[in-house]
Design an enzyme around this catalytic site. Structure first.
Site, mmCIF file in Angstrom:
data_model
loop_
_atom_site.group_PDB
_atom_site.id
_atom_site.type_symbol
_atom_site.label_atom_id
_atom_site.label_comp_id
_atom_site.label_asym_id
_atom_site.label_seq_id
_atom_site.Cartn_x
_atom_site.Cartn_y
_atom_site.Cartn_z
ATOM 1 N N GLU A 207 -37.746 -45.740 -40.916
ATOM 2 C CA GLU A 207 -37.772 -47.219 -40.998
ATOM 3 C C GLU A 207 -38.832 -47.550 -42.059
ATOM 4 O O GLU A 207 -38.506 -48.037 -43.145
ATOM 5 C CB GLU A 207 -38.134 -47.819 -39.632
ATOM 6 C CG GLU A 207 -38.255 -49.343 -39.625
ATOM 7 C CD GLU A 207 -38.713 -49.899 -38.260
ATOM 8 O OE1 GLU A 207 -39.216 -49.126 -37.424
ATOM 9 O OE2 GLU A 207 -38.566 -51.121 -38.059
ATOM 10 N N ASP A 285 -32.048 -54.808 -32.921
ATOM 11 C CA ASP A 285 -33.446 -54.357 -32.796
ATOM 12 C C ASP A 285 -34.248 -55.260 -31.847
ATOM 13 O O ASP A 285 -34.423 -54.919 -30.682
ATOM 14 C CB ASP A 285 -34.107 -54.267 -34.186
ATOM 15 C CG ASP A 285 -35.249 -53.265 -34.245
ATOM 16 O OD1 ASP A 285 -35.449 -52.520 -33.273
ATOM 17 O OD2 ASP A 285 -35.936 -53.220 -35.288
#
Ligand code: ADE
Ligand code: ZN
Length: 346
Positions: A207, A285
């Site tokens: 990420e 998310d």
């Protein structure tokens, strides 16, 4: 104003309509400011923000850590089993409205047990909401326990130990929180023990962290899915490995935008990941913080990258392929998808 091409509009309409699985949702990241304030009042927890509007106004993030600081503060209102139920039930109804037919929900027990909340209150509250969603909405779900990687291996082992009596209620483990400086290998022994217990394994990697962290998640943790993973594109050998092994990536476009992983959605790598033959999926998310639930992630990505209807269907198929469901449930979800794409002629 520029016209939206018809093909993009119809891909967006299709994305909204079709059944999908969501595989990367932190349940604490679904806590809307209104629910944070309601729970704070119910539980007598003091907040540093004076109103829902003031809290929402603070949602301007420069990187992952700037978000996590606010996210952990928001979760401090969760104390009782009923709080975990209310949070999860709100998310599940929202997901159902987006035609999510299956979801795999992350939870962060250490955020709660560190404040004296019993592990059973966390897991049983979430589980009760999942059972209700199955019974009333036909929405199936699984729970995935995530270890906070900024904490120690010892803390992760203690958390696993505390969760073992509730083992039947979660199907796997994950790794989340501050990525940089906390490589997957830090949790090699914890994940080995989890695999011995028959738990599925996933991990956030790539990420903000480098491709090396994705390699470690695969080779050291034996992760079956990579959460985010967008930085894999910096390493051609890694892309080849992910493509041939069909290791899915649970990608979160609006999260990547809000946490400045990409500077605009037009630069998002989703189309490149699909074109490289990877099993990429769309996920929300932390939808309460990043400006949208699953359909909003689909719609904004379709528009920004001019995704086609075929891309959208591929993304939905990938979500079913990547899920930890039985072969029967997977076949059922693919069947519903196909029926939605090609309506019955009578
Ligand atoms: N916890 C909640 N959201 C997260 C994210 N996007 N990355 C790492 N940990 C998280
Ligand atoms: Zn995440």
């Amino acid at each position: 104003m520029t016209d939206v091409p018809t093909s993009v509009q119809s891909a967006a309409d299709l994305a909204r309509r079709i059944p999908k699985a969501e595989l990367h949702i932190h349940i604490e990241g679904s806590l809307e400011p209104e629910l944070i304030f309601a729970l704070a009042q119910r539980n007598g927890v003091a907040l540093t923000y004076s109103s829902v509007e003031a809290l929402r106004a603070a949602y301007a993030f420069s990187d992952l850590q700037s978000f996590l600081d606010i996210y952990y503060a928001g979760a401090s209102v969760l104390l009782h089993e009923a709080d975990f139920f209310d949070m999860a039930w709100a998310y599940l109804q929202r997901a159902h409205a987006d035609n999510v037919v299956h979801t795999e929900i992350f939870f962060d027990p250490q955020t709660h047990t560190a404040r004296g909340v019993p592990m059973a209150s966390v897991i049983l509250g979430l589980k009760r909401a999942c059972d209700r969603a199955q019974a009333e909405l036909g929405l199936s779900s699984h729970l995935i326990l995530c270890f906070l990687r900024h904490l120690s291996e010892e803390d992760a082992f203690a958390t696993l130990e505390a969760a073992i009596p509730l083992r039947e209620h979660f199907i796997g483990v994950g790794l989340d929180s501050s990525e940089l400086g906390h490589p997957p290998e830090k949790f090699a022994r914890v994940f080995a023990r989890c695999r011995e217990l028959g738990l599925h394994t996933v991990a956030h990697a790539g990420e903000e962290g480098p491709p090396e962290y994705i390699w470690q998640a695969l080779d050291v943790l034996k992760a079956e899915r990579i959460d985010h993973g967008v930085r894999c594109l910096e390493d051609a050998a890694l892309v080849a490995r992910l493509a041939t092994s069909r290791i899915p990536l649970t990608v979160c476009p609006l999260s990547n935008l809000k946490l400045c992983v990409v500077s605009s959605l037009a630069d998002h790598p989703m189309k490149r990941l699909l074109d490289a033959g990877l099993c990429a999926t769309v996920n929300s998310d932390d939808p309460a913080y990043f400006g949208g639930y699953l359909n909003e992630n689909f719609l904004q990505t379709v528009h920004a990258l001019c995704l086609s209807a075929a891309d959208v269907v591929q993304l939905a198929r990938n979500s079913f392929e990547a899920s930890f469901v039985s072969a029967e449930r997977r076949a059922e979800m693919i069947r519903i998808l196909e029926q939605t794409i090609v309506p019955h002629q009578s």
